[in-house]
Design an enzyme around this catalytic site. Structure first.
Site, PDB file in Angstrom:
ATOM      1  N   TYR A   5      48.430  52.259  85.718  1.00  0.00           N
ATOM      2  CA  TYR A   5      47.162  51.960  86.379  1.00  0.00           C
ATOM      3  C   TYR A   5      47.275  50.758  87.321  1.00  0.00           C
ATOM      4  O   TYR A   5      46.647  50.719  88.372  1.00  0.00           O
ATOM      5  CB  TYR A   5      46.075  51.646  85.347  1.00  0.00           C
ATOM      6  CG  TYR A   5      45.300  52.842  84.857  1.00  0.00           C
ATOM      7  CD1 TYR A   5      45.949  53.966  84.374  1.00  0.00           C
ATOM      8  CD2 TYR A   5      43.911  52.841  84.867  1.00  0.00           C
ATOM      9  CE1 TYR A   5      45.245  55.047  83.909  1.00  0.00           C
ATOM     10  CE2 TYR A   5      43.196  53.921  84.405  1.00  0.00           C
ATOM     11  CZ  TYR A   5      43.868  55.027  83.924  1.00  0.00           C
ATOM     12  OH  TYR A   5      43.151  56.098  83.472  1.00  0.00           O
TER      13      TYR A   5
ATOM     14  N   LYS B 292      56.746  58.926  75.749  1.00  0.00           N
ATOM     15  CA  LYS B 292      57.471  60.027  76.381  1.00  0.00           C
ATOM     16  C   LYS B 292      58.910  59.538  76.528  1.00  0.00           C
ATOM     17  O   LYS B 292      59.462  59.477  77.633  1.00  0.00           O
ATOM     18  CB  LYS B 292      56.814  60.366  77.739  1.00  0.00           C
ATOM     19  CG  LYS B 292      57.307  61.648  78.398  1.00  0.00           C
ATOM     20  CD  LYS B 292      56.901  62.921  77.674  1.00  0.00           C
ATOM     21  CE  LYS B 292      57.572  64.132  78.299  1.00  0.00           C
ATOM     22  NZ  LYS B 292      57.302  65.380  77.541  1.00  0.00           N
TER      23      LYS B 292
ATOM     24  N   ASP C 104      53.131  65.010  74.531  1.00  0.00           N
ATOM     25  CA  ASP C 104      52.768  66.432  74.607  1.00  0.00           C
ATOM     26  C   ASP C 104      52.554  67.006  73.208  1.00  0.00           C
ATOM     27  O   ASP C 104      51.610  67.754  72.953  1.00  0.00           O
ATOM     28  CB  ASP C 104      53.817  67.232  75.408  1.00  0.00           C
ATOM     29  CG  ASP C 104      55.246  66.957  74.994  1.00  0.00           C
ATOM     30  OD1 ASP C 104      55.490  66.002  74.209  1.00  0.00           O
ATOM     31  OD2 ASP C 104      56.159  67.685  75.453  1.00  0.00           O
TER      32      ASP C 104
ATOM     33  N   ASP D 207      44.210  57.110  77.956  1.00  0.00           N
ATOM     34  CA  ASP D 207      43.075  57.658  78.708  1.00  0.00           C
ATOM     35  C   ASP D 207      42.905  59.134  78.370  1.00  0.00           C
ATOM     36  O   ASP D 207      41.815  59.607  78.044  1.00  0.00           O
ATOM     37  CB  ASP D 207      43.323  57.472  80.212  1.00  0.00           C
ATOM     38  CG  ASP D 207      42.211  58.083  81.053  1.00  0.00           C
ATOM     39  OD1 ASP D 207      41.036  57.876  80.722  1.00  0.00           O
ATOM     40  OD2 ASP D 207      42.541  58.788  82.036  1.00  0.00           O
TER      41      ASP D 207
ATOM     42  N   ASP E 289      40.111  61.038  75.442  1.00  0.00           N
ATOM     43  CA  ASP E 289      39.127  62.053  75.832  1.00  0.00           C
ATOM     44  C   ASP E 289      39.294  63.319  74.990  1.00  0.00           C
ATOM     45  O   ASP E 289      38.315  63.955  74.602  1.00  0.00           O
ATOM     46  CB  ASP E 289      39.271  62.421  77.322  1.00  0.00           C
ATOM     47  CG  ASP E 289      38.214  61.717  78.178  1.00  0.00           C
ATOM     48  OD1 ASP E 289      37.732  60.655  77.760  1.00  0.00           O
ATOM     49  OD2 ASP E 289      37.881  62.240  79.257  1.00  0.00           O
TER      50      ASP E 289
HETATM   51  C1  IPM Z   1      38.020  55.589  80.993  1.00  0.00           C
HETATM   52  C2  IPM Z   1      37.814  56.148  82.378  1.00  0.00           C
HETATM   53  C3  IPM Z   1      38.433  55.178  83.381  1.00  0.00           C
HETATM   54  C4  IPM Z   1      39.908  55.094  83.090  1.00  0.00           C
HETATM   55  C5  IPM Z   1      38.212  55.516  84.858  1.00  0.00           C
HETATM   56  C6  IPM Z   1      36.792  55.880  85.161  1.00  0.00           C
HETATM   57  C7  IPM Z   1      38.656  54.380  85.730  1.00  0.00           C
HETATM   58  O1  IPM Z   1      38.338  57.419  82.480  1.00  0.00           O
HETATM   59  O2  IPM Z   1      37.498  54.497  80.715  1.00  0.00           O
HETATM   60  O3  IPM Z   1      38.697  56.234  80.202  1.00  0.00           O
HETATM   61  O4  IPM Z   1      40.691  55.935  83.547  1.00  0.00           O
HETATM   62  O5  IPM Z   1      40.303  54.169  82.380  1.00  0.00           O
HETATM   63 MG    MG Z   2      39.049  58.222  80.612  1.00  0.00          MG
END
Ligand code: IPM
Ligand code: MG
Length: 362
Positions: free
Chosen positions: A145, A195, A227, A251, A255
């Site tokens: 990032y 990885k 993976d 990240d 999710d």
């Molecule tokens: C998160 C979001 C952020 C990230 C984005 C919106 C910058 O997806 O907080 O997970 O990738 O960290």
């Molecule tokens: Mg995110």
């Protein structure tokens, strides 16, 4: 009586309405736990744009600097307006800006499947019925990032774009320690995601995490390729306690883990700096499609406030009482639309907040 200064950054979308419920709950905590919260409201994201032409104005940063913690709502505009000045890059500017500015390197993202909400999980019922309780510990201020160089060069067919995945020993050690320390307060297991079969950065990641694991003989340690981890999450999520990840893998997997709980509106998060400063925000987005309708689920915001009490203010008992109140209300079958099922009682944002408040005070 101790005084805690909270920078309240409600943001845009559903941010302001769910924030109102979190503040309501915090207000109730004050008298019971002999603490005073001083709220300083500041603009961020789309909400800051009209006044400041910035998603993260200096004025807001100053309010955060003078506070003990940041309680963050959400930012992100309507999809069809993403290319306008007001909404272009709003999440990156607001969130990455705050993370870097305050050194919020340790991101804690719980993904817990509540028994009362197992029906909402996309997992097959024989898997979801066993429940799971995962904490993703994500490195938040390094990796691909923020690595330099980053950019584009050339033109036409030879035009290229590049990012840099980079981690220092110090960065890996400090996030690994957070993971192992946290595991000690949970079920004593760390699965470190990498990885290492392909990426040099990740060979190093595994090596350094292994060194730290040696300092925690009482905590079970297991490395896992990313993976495979993505697959294991869907087949057998019960095997995970703490998942330690770099910025990008964290990240993605956070999710995925969140989706498996079936309800983004339920998940809080903490982003911690060294010391006690932290930023607390719900996992779901700004949901502009339902903003202002009074139907958004405020639970993620309320649980984020609970995390703030636990990690920044050292008020574990108060945090737990909020978490228990939330679980009680779910067991009483009160539901906002996102977690509603036939036969349960549908409530709006404010009533959900009130129900939690009532349970908290009982
Ligand atoms: C998160 C979001 C952020 C990230 C984005 C919106 C910058 O997806 O907080 O997970 O990738 O960290
Ligand atoms: Mg995110």
């Amino acid at each position: 009586m101790s005084v805690k200064k909270i920078a309240v950054l409600a943001g845009d979308g559903i941010g302001p309405e769910v924030m109102q419920e979190a503040v309501k709950v915090l207000d109730a905590v004050q008298s019971k736990y002999n603490v005073k919260f001083e709220y300083k409201h500041a603009l961020v994201g789309g909400a800051a744009w009209d006044d400041f032409h910035s998603h993260l104005p200096e004025e807001t940063l100053n309010i955060c600097r003078e506070s003990d913690a940041i309680l963050f709502g959400s930012v992100g505009g309507p999809v069809r307006e993403q290319d306008t000045d007001k909404w272009c890059g709003v999440e990156v500017n607001s969130l990455l800006g705050l993370r870097k500015e305050f050194g919020l390197y340790a991101n804690l993202r719980p993904a817990k499947l509540y028994p009362a909400l197992a029906f909402a999980s996309p997992l097959r019922s024989d898997i979801s019925s066993k429940g799971f309780d995962i904490l993703v510990v994500r490195e938040l201020t390094g990796g691909i990032y923020f690595g330099r160089p980053k950019g584009r060069s050339g033109a036409g067919e030879t035009e290229t774009a590049f990012d840099t995945m980079i981690y220092s020993r110090a960065e890996i050690r400090r996030i690994a320690r957070v993971a192992f320390d946290t595991a000690r307060k949970r079920r004593n297991k760390v699965t470190s995601i990498d990885k290492a079969n392909v990426l040099t950065t990740m060979v190093f990641w595994r090596q350094v995490v292994e060194e730290i694991a040696g300092e925690y003989p009482d905590v079970e340690y297991e490395p896992m390729y990313v993976d495979n981890a993505a697959m294991q999450l869907t087949k057998n999520p019960q095997q995970f306690d703490v998942m330690l990840c770099g910025n990008m893998f964290g990240d993605i997997l956070s999710d995925e883990a969140a989706a498996l709980t079936g309800s983004l509106g339920m998940l809080p998060s903490a982003s911690l700096a060294d010391g006690s400063f932290g930023m607390y925000e719900p996992g779901g987005g700004s949901a502009p499609d339902i903003a202002g309708k009074g139907i958004a689920n405020p639970i993620a915001q309320i649980l984020s406030a609970a995390m703030m009490l636990r990690y920044s203010f050292n008020m574990a008992a108060a945090a737990e009482s909020i978490e228990n109140a939330v679980e009680d209300v779910l067991n009483d079958d009160y539901r906002t639309g996102d977690i509603w099922q036939h036969g349960s009682k549908r409530v709006g944002t404010a009533e959900m907040g009130d129900r939690i408040l009532k349970r908290l005070e009982s």
